[in-house]
Design an enzyme around this catalytic site. Structure first.
Site: not given
Ligand code: PAF
Length: 283
Positions: A21-22, A24, A28, A177
């Site tokens: 979901m950015g 970062l 990530h 995040s």
């Molecule tokens: O863990 C996350 O960032 C979110 O739950 C995901 C897996 C990208 C789904 O939106």
């Protein structure tokens, strides 16, 4: 995205996928690094999924940092960045949801009703679009990974779910995040999650196997931190995510703790080593 993924498959390439979901952080980029060891191309997505936020949650204020995120992903070696918008993922008239029953109701699911339905639905859609051979998730969201693995199995998806270790700050705070929401005092207090898990680990190392005792150890550590308020602190079976009474099979110590308005989660994964009394800890 579908065309690019199909092309890569037609060339017999191994597609790795990192959905995010950015906002970062190194957690990530560690997923990207792991994916790069095993796959080419590596595809990452950024989509702040409205369906996994409750009405009183932080969807509107969730950090959106597209420019710096793109730079981070590109520096980490992502080959393709998939940035769908909400109208593409959920066009008008959208009606189909994925629910992983049972597993989605407890812990995170109890505190955040509908959350895992939103997660399973968007991950299902992303996997269907990207058709990766491998998809990479962090173990910090242990229940999420368990639910996604169950969905992949139940719906015969051809993606292998790869679970990667939690990445922590030097003082033990798991990267998230949402750490960006913490004030300086809350940030200092936020190490309480790691401290509580360490306390549980110390008890386990000393031979304690009673789950209630471990739970109460974690709760005491959290209660001693004035800025922290516990949401849950439990010992659960790693398969069903149900509370257990004794540590005799793979399990998690799981925590959700409020620091002011910010809710953070963390966990310790514990598994017996072979048939011995010995335990392996993954913090
Ligand atoms: O863990 C996350 O960032 C979110 O739950 C995901 C897996 C990208 C789904 O939106």
């Amino acid at each position: 995205m579908k065309e690019a993924a199909r092309q890569a498959r037609a060339e017999s390439r191994i597609i790795g996928f990192v959905p995010t979901m950015g906002a970062l952080h190194e957690g990530h980029t560690a997923l990207v690094q792991r994916s790069k060891l095993e796959c080419s191309p590596v595809i990452a997505s950024i989509f702040v999924n409205p369906k996994q936020f409750g009405p009183n949650e932080d969807f509107a204020k969730y950090p959106r940092k597209l420019e710096s995120d793109s730079e981070k992903f590109s520096a980490a070696g992502v080959d393709t960045l998939f940035l769908p918008d909400a109208a593409e993922i959920y066009p008008t008239g959208f009606r189909t949801y994925v629910t992983v029953e049972g597993l989605s109701d407890r812990l995170e699911g109890r505190s955040r009703p509908g959350h895992f339905r939103g997660v399973a639905t968007v991950v299902m859609k992303l996997l269907e679009i990207v058709e990766p051979h491998y998809a990479y998730f962090g173990r910090k969201d242990a229940q999420q990974v368990r639910i996604i693995s169950q969905m992949v199995r139940d719906l015969n998806l051809e993606t292998e779910i790869v679970v990667c270790p939690i990445i922590r700050e030097p003082d033990g705070l798991a990267l998230s995040s949402r750490n960006a929401y913490l004030s300086a005092d809350e940030r200092r207090a936020a190490t309480v999650l790691h401290r509580a898990l360490e306390a549980a680990r110390a008890k386990l190392s000393a031979g304690v196997r009673d789950a209630l005792q471990l739970q109460s150890t974690m709760r005491k550590v959290i209660a001693a931190e004035p800025l922290a308020r516990v949401d849950y602190a439990e010992i659960v079976d790693a398969d069903a995510f149900e509370p257990i009474t004794r540590i005799a099979r793979p399990c998690y110590a799981v925590l959700a703790v409020f620091l002011g308005k910010t809710r953070l989660i963390d966990n310790l994964y514990v598994e017996p080593v072979g048939d011995s009394e010995e335990l392996a800890y993954h913090l």
